[in-house]
Design a protein around this motif. Structure first.
Motif, PDB file in Angstrom:
ATOM      1  N   GLY A  27       0.801  -1.226   0.000  1.00 44.65           N
ATOM      2  CA  GLY A  27       0.000   0.000   0.000  1.00 44.65           C
ATOM      3  C   GLY A  27       0.832   1.274   0.000  1.00 44.65           C
ATOM      4  N   LEU A  28       2.145   1.137   0.005  1.00 42.09           N
ATOM      5  CA  LEU A  28       3.017   2.315   0.053  1.00 42.09           C
ATOM      6  C   LEU A  28       4.029   2.253  -1.081  1.00 42.09           C
ATOM      7  CD1 LEU A  28       3.825   2.284   3.899  1.00 42.09           C
ATOM      8  CD2 LEU A  28       2.020   3.582   2.744  1.00 42.09           C
ATOM      9  N   GLN A  29       4.358   3.416  -1.618  1.00 44.40           N
ATOM     10  CA  GLN A  29       5.361   3.462  -2.693  1.00 44.40           C
ATOM     11  C   GLN A  29       6.315   4.623  -2.429  1.00 44.40           C
ATOM     12  OE1 GLN A  29       3.700   4.479  -6.496  1.00 44.40           O
ATOM     13  NE2 GLN A  29       5.629   4.123  -7.567  1.00 44.40           N
ATOM     14  N   ILE A  30       7.591   4.346  -2.338  1.00 42.37           N
ATOM     15  CA  ILE A  30       8.564   5.443  -2.167  1.00 42.37           C
ATOM     16  C   ILE A  30       8.800   6.072  -3.531  1.00 42.37           C
ATOM     17  CG2 ILE A  30      10.855   6.104  -1.345  1.00 42.37           C
ATOM     18  CD1 ILE A  30      10.915   3.541   0.290  1.00 42.37           C
ATOM     19  N   VAL A  31       8.463   7.358  -3.650  1.00 46.70           N
ATOM     20  CA  VAL A  31       8.608   8.026  -4.950  1.00 46.70           C
ATOM     21  C   VAL A  31       9.767   9.021  -4.966  1.00 46.70           C
ATOM     22  CG1 VAL A  31       6.200   7.714  -5.648  1.00 46.70           C
ATOM     23  CG2 VAL A  31       6.847   9.739  -4.307  1.00 46.70           C
ATOM     24  N   ALA A  32      10.305   9.352  -3.779  1.00 50.39           N
ATOM     25  CA  ALA A  32      11.417  10.311  -3.743  1.00 50.39           C
ATOM     26  C   ALA A  32      12.181  10.140  -2.429  1.00 50.39           C
ATOM     27  CB  ALA A  32      10.884  11.742  -3.864  1.00 50.39           C
ATOM     28  N   ALA A  33      13.446  10.549  -2.433  1.00 48.28           N
ATOM     29  CA  ALA A  33      14.277  10.441  -1.233  1.00 48.28           C
ATOM     30  C   ALA A  33      15.213  11.637  -1.160  1.00 48.28           C
ATOM     31  CB  ALA A  33      15.079   9.142  -1.265  1.00 48.28           C
ATOM     32  N   VAL A  34      15.293  12.211   0.048  1.00 47.52           N
ATOM     33  CA  VAL A  34      16.116  13.405   0.267  1.00 47.52           C
ATOM     34  C   VAL A  34      17.093  13.130   1.403  1.00 47.52           C
ATOM     35  CG1 VAL A  34      16.067  15.816   1.072  1.00 47.52           C
ATOM     36  CG2 VAL A  34      14.287  14.990  -0.498  1.00 47.52           C
ATOM     37  N   ASP A  35      18.350  13.465   1.201  1.00 48.56           N
ATOM     38  CA  ASP A  35      19.324  13.475   2.300  1.00 48.56           C
ATOM     39  C   ASP A  35      20.446  14.411   1.895  1.00 48.56           C
ATOM     40  OD1 ASP A  35      19.964  11.320   4.864  1.00 48.56           O
ATOM     41  OD2 ASP A  35      21.572  12.659   4.202  1.00 48.56           O
ATOM     42  N   SER A  36      21.009  15.106   2.886  1.00 49.38           N
ATOM     43  CA  SER A  36      22.061  16.069   2.565  1.00 49.38           C
ATOM     44  C   SER A  36      23.450  15.428   2.536  1.00 49.38           C
ATOM     45  CB  SER A  36      22.027  17.218   3.582  1.00 49.38           C
ATOM     46  OG  SER A  36      22.046  16.694   4.887  1.00 49.38           O
ATOM     47  N   ARG A  37      23.567  14.138   2.894  1.00 48.25           N
ATOM     48  CA  ARG A  37      24.890  13.503   2.892  1.00 48.25           C
ATOM     49  C   ARG A  37      25.451  13.427   1.478  1.00 48.25           C
ATOM     50  NH1 ARG A  37      25.182   8.146   6.813  1.00 48.25           N
ATOM     51  NH2 ARG A  37      23.455   8.984   8.014  1.00 48.25           N
ATOM     52  N   PRO A  38      26.608  14.075   1.238  1.00 45.35           N
ATOM     53  CA  PRO A  38      27.157  14.078  -0.132  1.00 45.35           C
ATOM     54  C   PRO A  38      27.364  12.669  -0.688  1.00 45.35           C
ATOM     55  CG  PRO A  38      28.346  15.637   1.274  1.00 45.35           C
ATOM     56  CD  PRO A  38      27.425  14.873   2.174  1.00 45.35           C
ATOM     57  N   SER A  39      27.698  11.697   0.175  1.00 43.47           N
ATOM     58  CA  SER A  39      27.957  10.341  -0.334  1.00 43.47           C
ATOM     59  C   SER A  39      26.673   9.643  -0.803  1.00 43.47           C
ATOM     60  CB  SER A  39      28.646   9.498   0.749  1.00 43.47           C
ATOM     61  OG  SER A  39      27.837   9.448   1.905  1.00 43.47           O
ATOM     62  N   TYR A  40      25.515  10.178  -0.460  1.00 41.25           N
ATOM     63  CA  TYR A  40      24.239   9.575  -0.900  1.00 41.25           C
ATOM     64  C   TYR A  40      23.677  10.262  -2.138  1.00 41.25           C
ATOM     65  CZ  TYR A  40      23.653   7.180   3.655  1.00 41.25           C
ATOM     66  OH  TYR A  40      23.799   6.394   4.757  1.00 41.25           O
ATOM     67  N   VAL A  41      23.968  11.572  -2.252  1.00 41.87           N
ATOM     68  CA  VAL A  41      23.316  12.380  -3.291  1.00 41.87           C
ATOM     69  C   VAL A  41      23.696  11.865  -4.682  1.00 41.87           C
ATOM     70  CG1 VAL A  41      23.138  14.708  -4.283  1.00 41.87           C
ATOM     71  CG2 VAL A  41      23.196  14.398  -1.797  1.00 41.87           C
ATOM     72  N   GLY A  42      22.677  11.695  -5.547  1.00 42.29           N
ATOM     73  CA  GLY A  42      22.902  11.229  -6.917  1.00 42.29           C
ATOM     74  C   GLY A  42      22.855   9.716  -7.056  1.00 42.29           C
ATOM     75  N   LYS A  43      22.860   9.002  -5.910  1.00 42.05           N
ATOM     76  CA  LYS A  43      22.826   7.531  -5.978  1.00 42.05           C
ATOM     77  C   LYS A  43      21.378   7.039  -6.013  1.00 42.05           C
ATOM     78  CE  LYS A  43      27.184   6.165  -4.063  1.00 42.05           C
ATOM     79  NZ  LYS A  43      27.846   6.445  -2.815  1.00 42.05           N
ATOM     80  N   ASP A  44      21.179   5.848  -6.557  1.00 42.48           N
ATOM     81  CA  ASP A  44      19.850   5.236  -6.484  1.00 42.48           C
ATOM     82  C   ASP A  44      19.580   4.823  -5.032  1.00 42.48           C
ATOM     83  OD1 ASP A  44      17.589   3.864  -8.267  1.00 42.48           O
ATOM     84  OD2 ASP A  44      18.078   2.539  -6.587  1.00 42.48           O
ATOM     85  N   LEU A  45      18.335   5.008  -4.610  1.00 42.74           N
ATOM     86  CA  LEU A  45      17.964   4.697  -3.230  1.00 42.74           C
ATOM     87  C   LEU A  45      18.277   3.231  -2.868  1.00 42.74           C
ATOM     88  CD1 LEU A  45      16.589   5.546  -0.554  1.00 42.74           C
ATOM     89  CD2 LEU A  45      14.395   4.925  -1.590  1.00 42.74           C
ATOM     90  N   GLY A  46      18.080   2.338  -3.832  1.00 42.83           N
ATOM     91  CA  GLY A  46      18.357   0.914  -3.574  1.00 42.83           C
ATOM     92  C   GLY A  46      19.812   0.685  -3.203  1.00 42.83           C
TER      93      GLY A  46
END
Ligand code: NAD
Length: 346
Positions: A27-46
């Motif tokens: 019943g839930l779908q993650i459609v977006a993800a936000v974090d300010s950590r530079p090592s996460y930015v631009g990566k696929d959430l998976g």
């Protein structure tokens, strides 16, 4: 049933756990993800979550790029403990016309310590037709909503005492710092004095919520914080504690009506309490008619339950009337195990 579309904001210890839990929920779908950590930015959430597959959601540090009410039904934000620090992000979410669940401890009842900011959030949420909830395991559940719920059949309540003896090990670096874990006893005392070590964040919120829900009229709250000094070596992925150093904080909050103590909340929190033969548990004692004594052993697992309660409240917040909400204002949380859990009457 169309899945509820969620933006996960903050992918630390709690936020990444919530995201993984949401992947299990049809019943839930993650459609977006936000974090300010530079090592996460631009990566696929998976990739960030380490789930072994891509999810087609790229982590961004620019929330304005993904915060669109046409695409997002609700944000779960897991970034900080403080209302003041979260205000600018909350304003962005609300003015974008998107509902929000925050696990910032002070957001469990923002009125308790920041009534002006609470008023602003409530008015802004009503203006934009969205609802905003603060929740978590504690505050948000064990030492407030559960206490309130247990009094449901009471004729009278004279006094409440509740304690949560828990294990801090699953939490991230933010929690370790605010608890003083890994400091020396002297640094702990100095940290309490200068406000950098706060112990448990949430007693004013929990006490205020219980008092408001029952009408107990608490007019003063006092708190004490003492270091739990370790006799043994303890370690988590985020902190190392040598013998003689601080493994946690023994924190007590008391709510008074005039001179009378009406609510006492006790919360010794430390990493790996079992290493010194300390069992964990949640205990609630209601003195009145009838007298009630509840014990849950071991504790309701804090990290897991925070992830769970934030995710489980999503349908209720999406369905709620606009405004700023507390757990005492919304339907009782329940695990989302099937379609009917998403469509309860509210
Ligand atoms: P954490 O430090 O592991 O993670 C925080 C994450 O948020 C990090 O990835 C950081 O990069 C990101 N972040 C911080 N500010 C940001 C911003 N403005 N925009 C985008 N990203 C940002 O912390 P955690 O263990 O996941 O806990 C998060 C917060 O939730 C803490 O303050 C903690 O005290 C609180 N918490 C509350 C409860 C409760 O019961 N209410 C329970 C657990 C944690």
């Amino acid at each position: 049933m169309n899945p509820i579309r969620v933006l996960q904001w903050g992918l630390g210890a709690m936020g990444s756990g919530m995201a993984k839990l949401m992947l299990e929920k049809s019943g839930l779908q993650i459609v977006a993800a936000v974090d300010s950590r530079p090592s996460y930015v631009g990566k696929d959430l998976g990739e960030v979550l380490g789930v072994g597959k891509t999810l087609g959601v790229t982590v961004t540090d620019k929330p304005e790029d993904v915060l669109k009410k046409e695409n997002v039904d609700i944000v779960i934000i897991a970034t900080t403990s403080w209302v003041k620090d979260q205000m600018s992000d909350l304003r962005k979410i609300i003015t974008a016309g998107v509902n929000c669940i925050s696990i910032a401890e002070e957001m469990a009842d923002a009125d308790a310590q920041s009534p002006e900011l609470a008023k602003e959030l409530d008015e802004l949420a009503k203006k934009h037709g969205v609802s905003v909830l603060g929740t978590g395991v504690n505050p948000g559940f064990v030492l407030d909503l559960l206490v309130v719920t247990l009094t449901g059949g009471n004729h009278r309540v004279e006094r409440i005492e509740a304690s949560r003896v828990n294990d801090l090990s699953p939490y991230g670096p933010t929690v370790m710092k605010t608890q003083g874990v890994g400091t020396t006893p002297e640094a702990f005392k100095a940290g309490v004095a200068d406000g950098s070590i706060v112990g448990h964040v949430g007693f004013p919120e929990s006490i205020h919520m219980i008092s408001e829900a029952l009408g107990l009229g608490v007019d003063r709250i006092e708190q004490t914080r003492e270091p739990i000094i370790s006799k043994v070596y303890r370690e988590t992925p985020h902190v190392k504690v040598e013998p003689g150093m601080v493994a946690g904080c023994a924190h007590i909050g008391v709510g008074y009506r005039g001179d009378k103590e009406v609510i006492r909340l006790i919360h010794p929190q430390q990493i790996h309490p079992h290493l010194e033969n300390q069992d964990t548990g949640d205990y609630i004692h209601i003195y009145g008619l009838p007298e009630i004594h509840m014990a849950i052993k071991p504790e309701i697992a804090g990290g897991k339950a925070t992830m769970g309660i934030a995710v489980n409240m999503i349908p209720h917040v999406v369905a709620a009337t606009p405004g700023l909400k507390r757990m005492i204002d919304l339907p009782t949380p329940a695990a989302l195990m099937g379609e009917s859990a998403y469509t309860r009457r509210v």
